[in-house]
Design a protein around this motif. Structure first.
Motif, PDB file in Angstrom:
ATOM      1  N   GLY A  18      28.081  56.616   2.702  1.00 20.19           N
ATOM      2  CA  GLY A  18      27.302  55.498   3.244  1.00 20.19           C
ATOM      3  C   GLY A  18      26.150  55.009   2.395  1.00 20.19           C
ATOM      4  O   GLY A  18      25.715  53.869   2.545  1.00 20.19           O
ATOM      5  N   CYS A  20      22.070  56.080   0.810  1.00 21.70           N
ATOM      6  CA  CYS A  20      20.813  56.336   1.527  1.00 21.70           C
ATOM      7  C   CYS A  20      20.150  55.055   2.027  1.00 21.70           C
ATOM      8  O   CYS A  20      19.549  55.024   3.099  1.00 21.70           O
ATOM      9  CB  CYS A  20      19.848  57.150   0.660  1.00 21.70           C
ATOM     10  N   ILE A  22      21.617  52.293   3.022  1.00 24.24           N
ATOM     11  CA  ILE A  22      22.333  51.868   4.229  1.00 24.24           C
ATOM     12  C   ILE A  22      21.987  52.794   5.387  1.00 24.24           C
ATOM     13  O   ILE A  22      21.716  52.346   6.502  1.00 24.24           O
ATOM     14  CB  ILE A  22      23.857  51.821   3.968  1.00 24.24           C
ATOM     15  N   ASP A  23      21.977  54.074   5.108  1.00 22.39           N
ATOM     16  CA  ASP A  23      21.675  55.055   6.162  1.00 22.39           C
ATOM     17  C   ASP A  23      20.336  54.728   6.826  1.00 22.39           C
ATOM     18  O   ASP A  23      20.215  54.737   8.049  1.00 22.39           O
ATOM     19  CB  ASP A  23      21.633  56.454   5.528  1.00 22.39           C
ATOM     20  N   MET A  24      19.373  54.407   6.000  1.00 20.67           N
ATOM     21  CA  MET A  24      18.023  54.242   6.527  1.00 20.67           C
ATOM     22  C   MET A  24      17.696  52.812   6.954  1.00 20.67           C
ATOM     23  O   MET A  24      17.019  52.597   7.947  1.00 20.67           O
ATOM     24  CB  MET A  24      17.019  54.716   5.477  1.00 20.67           C
ATOM     25  N   PHE A  25      18.162  51.829   6.180  1.00 22.89           N
ATOM     26  CA  PHE A  25      17.722  50.450   6.441  1.00 22.89           C
ATOM     27  C   PHE A  25      18.813  49.517   6.970  1.00 22.89           C
ATOM     28  O   PHE A  25      18.514  48.568   7.680  1.00 22.89           O
ATOM     29  CB  PHE A  25      17.117  49.837   5.170  1.00 22.89           C
ATOM     30  N   TYR A  26      20.065  49.747   6.571  1.00 21.68           N
ATOM     31  CA  TYR A  26      21.131  48.816   6.958  1.00 21.68           C
ATOM     32  C   TYR A  26      22.335  49.573   7.530  1.00 21.68           C
ATOM     33  O   TYR A  26      23.463  49.397   7.061  1.00 21.68           O
ATOM     34  CB  TYR A  26      21.567  47.979   5.753  1.00 21.68           C
ATOM     35  N   PRO A  27      22.123  50.420   8.535  1.00 21.96           N
ATOM     36  CA  PRO A  27      23.226  51.269   9.021  1.00 21.96           C
ATOM     37  C   PRO A  27      24.417  50.461   9.538  1.00 21.96           C
ATOM     38  O   PRO A  27      25.559  50.889   9.394  1.00 21.96           O
ATOM     39  CB  PRO A  27      22.580  52.084  10.142  1.00 21.96           C
ATOM     40  N   GLU A  28      24.155  49.289  10.123  1.00 23.46           N
ATOM     41  CA  GLU A  28      25.259  48.470  10.645  1.00 23.46           C
ATOM     42  C   GLU A  28      26.242  48.106   9.530  1.00 23.46           C
ATOM     43  O   GLU A  28      27.443  48.040   9.762  1.00 23.46           O
ATOM     44  CB  GLU A  28      24.722  47.185  11.294  1.00 23.46           C
ATOM     45  N   GLY A  30      27.049  49.904   7.023  1.00 21.24           N
ATOM     46  CA  GLY A  30      27.894  51.072   6.819  1.00 21.24           C
ATOM     47  C   GLY A  30      28.974  51.155   7.879  1.00 21.24           C
ATOM     48  O   GLY A  30      30.163  51.354   7.580  1.00 21.24           O
ATOM     49  N   LEU A  31      28.560  50.965   9.126  1.00 16.98           N
ATOM     50  CA  LEU A  31      29.525  51.039  10.226  1.00 16.98           C
ATOM     51  C   LEU A  31      30.571  49.927  10.104  1.00 16.98           C
ATOM     52  O   LEU A  31      31.764  50.146  10.345  1.00 16.98           O
ATOM     53  CB  LEU A  31      28.781  50.944  11.567  1.00 16.98           C
ATOM     54  N   ILE A  34      33.129  50.907   7.666  1.00 14.24           N
ATOM     55  CA  ILE A  34      34.070  51.860   8.277  1.00 14.24           C
ATOM     56  C   ILE A  34      35.074  51.110   9.154  1.00 14.24           C
ATOM     57  O   ILE A  34      36.280  51.358   9.113  1.00 14.24           O
ATOM     58  CB  ILE A  34      33.290  52.916   9.094  1.00 14.24           C
ATOM     59  N   ARG A  35      34.569  50.158   9.927  1.00 12.87           N
ATOM     60  CA  ARG A  35      35.464  49.385  10.815  1.00 12.87           C
ATOM     61  C   ARG A  35      36.500  48.602  10.016  1.00 12.87           C
ATOM     62  O   ARG A  35      37.670  48.512  10.402  1.00 12.87           O
ATOM     63  CB  ARG A  35      34.632  48.409  11.657  1.00 12.87           C
TER      64      ARG A  35
END
Lengths: 251, 478
Positions: A18, A20, A22-28, A30-31, A34-35
């Motif tokens: 993902g 870092c 994305i993990d912290m600031f833009y997690p959507e 990343g998701l 995945i989608r």
């Protein structure tokens, strides 16, 4: 120049790294990445112990620290499945610099093996999934900013535009000096803030001048930089990670 | 500004000044845009990658055999009547050249373009000895009139526009103020022509020194190189030891790469191949030809198998033309003889990392330099290598290694290492950052002078994925 790369057939399973930012600031984002992969019928494994690829330490010259961080990531992908990274910057780190970082160490072979199955998200969607996108969004004029690491380190100037080109209602506009850096450069923006500011000023102006209503990028460093510049000036023009944009318009 | 004003130590202040100078910004942007376009057009539909590969291999082969080739070059030159001198550093090279001038009782020297002579501050050295050294390359001539140093290795006066040049020539040489470039060029030509005729010694650089034939190749557009090397009774060529190539046939591909990469030209107006002094039956040419081979830190670079790649450089300037940092701050900001990306990987060897520690970090590592380098120098990798040297984690092969190391930064990276190798703590910290996002400061140093501060997301990707999996499972059950 895009180096000649032979792509594998579409696998059943992939790992998702993902990053870092994305993990912290833009997690959507990343998701959404995945989608997009799951929609192609691929099972996506997200190793829960992932943190950061180590690039900030690497480019700052702290290679012992970067190696320790990278070593922890090396252990996360034991099966021979592709590793999908929604960032040219982190993807380039893993593909190009992990083998350099571990050269001459006992992790050398492992780093090389991993490097061979690291793919940037848009690269994977285009060259491995051969994805077909059906646009459900409103007409929009969009500028794509390809990060320097995606463009030059990974040789991926064409994959994101190819995906956007599949969106029937989207008009891709090209900003002047599209290949020029936005000025982020990781710690560069911190160490040389004024030069970086001059660069992002030119980049944001070029995107606006191209008549874009929106911009997308596949790297969150650039997004934070260019988007932050637009927001600072209270412009209505906003940016988005390409994974979110593609998912939003096709789901 | 005078010569001494710019130093690599003051990079930040100089960058600040340049960024705030609209004239500098416009001059460089316009010039670099033009040069990038010319390069692109000049290569046209050529297979640039194959040619770059060939260029890189020629330079790698020459470097692999460097000690032998230098000996061969010396022998061949001497057989051709060229006297060869060796200088360990710039000071020694200056002494040699001054000695050669004094032996002839020379008072007036005319110079062709030579970056290595800039590197060793030859003009100042000669002038201190009462010998006038006049630059004859138009750009160098203007820069010298303006009491400046070159801001670009190929186009020394690229920081000046026509109006500034007109004002400068008016003030220093009494020409009329005009935007008529032809008038200004003709005036400079006339001024220089008189000086060529009066010069006792001509000093030039060398683009390629061919070991197998003892030939010195000089690439130029103005004819000043040919005048410098043929009109005065003595010609002194000065070059870094890395400029040697093995075969005469190696020159053609390198020349094709050089002119296209530098100015987007298919050929230059002049290409000189100097193979010795005037022969008895010849009507012109110098009575004496000397070659001064300058080391000045190069053999130290040669000892390191990574940094060695720096020595492949054929001085085309394409890396600066394509550099987004150079384009914005200009050449003087770097405060070094060689500015831009090549300067940032070369100058630490010439001046040490103590003085130049801000240069390797003055790059976003965008890779544009490495992409266009005609001999494929991995410039971004070398910038990272020098950053590593600067913070004391390299091999210590560069003078001043560790100059940038400071306790707080070391601690910060150790902290980063700890967090990124303890996934539980990492997740906890991103979770806390998300919960405290309302408290994220709106000001984050200089970042927020131009951009809004990034806000940690309320939910991390780790947490989103967990939820996504749970949802999928429930969907599966129902």
């Amino acid at each position: 120049m895009t180096p000649l790369k032979l792509y594998p057939p579409k696998p059943d399973k992939v790992y998702f790294y993902g990053t870092c930012l994305i993990d912290m600031f833009y997690p959507e984002a990343g998701l959404d990445g995945i989608r997009l992969l799951e929609r192609e019928g691929i099972e996506v494994i997200f190793p829960f112990e992932q943190t950061c690829c180590g690039q900030p330490a690497y480019t700052s010259g702290y290679h012992d620290e970067a190696r320790a961080v990278a070593e922890a990531q090396l252990a996360l992908f034991p099966e021979p499945w592709p590793v999908i990274v929604p960032s040219g910057s982190c993807g380039g780190m893993m593909r190009t610099h992990y083998p350099q970082l571990f050269a001459g160490t006992e992790r050398q072979d492992r780093a090389r093996e991993l490097a061979g199955r690291v793919f940037e998200l848009t690269e994977f969607l285009v060259h491995v999934c051969h994805v077909r996108l059906a646009d459900k969004g409103e007409p929009q004029r969009v500028a794509m900013h390809t990060s320097c690491s995606a463009r030059r380190e990974m040789g991926l100037a064409d994959t994101a535009p190819a995906l956007l080109g599949q969106l029937a209602q989207v008009t891709l506009v090209e900003q002047a000096r599209a290949a020029e850096c936005c000025g982020f450069g990781g710690t560069f923006a911190v160490r040389h803030p004024e030069v970086s500011a001059a660069m992002v000023e030119d980049k944001s102006q070029a995107i606006e001048a191209a008549g874009a209503e929106h911009f997308v990028t596949s790297d969150c460093g650039c997004l934070m930089n260019i988007g932050g510049r637009f927001e600072h000036q209270n412009k209505s023009l906003r940016g988005e990670h390409i994974a979110s944009y593609l998912w939003r318009r096709t789901s | 500004m005078s010569v001494e004003t710019y130093t690599p130590q003051a990079f930040h202040r100089q960058a600040h000044d340049a960024l705030g100078n609209p004239q500098i910004r416009a001059n460089f942007r316009q010039a670099m845009d033009g040069l990038m376009g010319k390069r692109r057009d000049a290569f046209g539909d050529w297979d640039v990658e194959t040619l770059r590969e060939l260029g890189a291999n020629i330079r790698l082969r020459a470097l692999a055999k460097l000690p032998d080739l230098l000996e061969q070059l010396e022998a061949k030159c001497q057989a051709n009547g060229i006297k060869v001198h060796w200088a360990e550093d710039g000071e020694q090279a200056c002494e040699i050249i001054r000695g050669l001038c004094e032996a002839r009782g020379a008072k007036r020297v005319i110079k062709g373009k030579s970056m290595v002579s800039e590197e060793m501050h030859l003009n100042a050295h000669l002038e201190a000895a009462g010998i006038e050294a006049l630059e004859s390359d138009l750009g160098e001539y203007l820069v010298q009139l303006n009491e400046q140093t070159p801001s670009h290795i190929i186009m020394p006066a690229i920081h000046l526009n026509t109006d500034e040049i007109s004002d400068l020539m008016h003030a220093k040489t009494g020409t009329e103020r005009t935007r008529d470039v032809d008038y200004l060029t003709a005036a400079a030509r006339q001024q220089l022509r008189e000086r060529f005729m009066a010069a006792d010694v001509g000093i030039s650089g060398v683009n390629f020194a061919v070991a197998e034939t003892g030939t010195l190749c000089l690439v130029e557009n103005e004819g000043n190189g040919r005048m410098t090397t043929t009109v005065p009774p003595v010609h002194i060529a000065v070059t870094g030891i890395e400029k040697v190539v093995e075969h005469l046939r190696d020159v053609a591909p390198l020349y094709a790469l050089l002119t296209r990469s530098a100015t987007g030209q298919h050929v230059t107006t002049y290409f000189n191949m100097i193979s010795g002094p005037r022969k008895p039956e010849e009507h012109d040419g110098p009575e004496e030809v000397h070659l001064v081979l300058v080391d000045n830190g190069r053999s130290a670079i040669y000892q390191d198998d990574e940094l060695l790649d720096t020595l492949r450089c054929i001085r085309c300037g394409a890396c600066m033309n394509h550099c987004p940092v150079y384009t914005r701050v200009g050449g003087h900001t770097y405060g070094t003889t060689y500015p831009g990306p090549i300067g940032s990987i070369l100058m630490p060897h010439l001046q040490g990392l103590e003085a130049t520690k801000d240069l390797p970090s003055a790059s976003s590592l965008c890779g544009a330099c490495g992409e266009v380098c005609p001999v494929k120098i991995p410039i971004p990798d070398l910038l990272v290598r020098l950053r590593k040297e600067a913070v004391g984690e390299g091999r210590g092969n560069v003078a001043g290694a560790g100059a940038k190391r400071n306790r707080s930064e070391v601690l910060a990276w150790k902290g980063f290492q700890w967090l990124a190798t303890h996934p539980g703590a990492w997740r906890a910290s991103t979770g806390i950052a998300g919960k405290l996002r309302a408290l994220t400061p709106a000001k984050l140093g200089p970042w927020t002078d131009y951009r809004t501060a990034p806000k940690p997301a309320a939910t991390s990707l780790h947490a989103l994925v967990k939820r996504h999996r749970r949802d999928a499972k429930q969907e599966g059950k129902s």
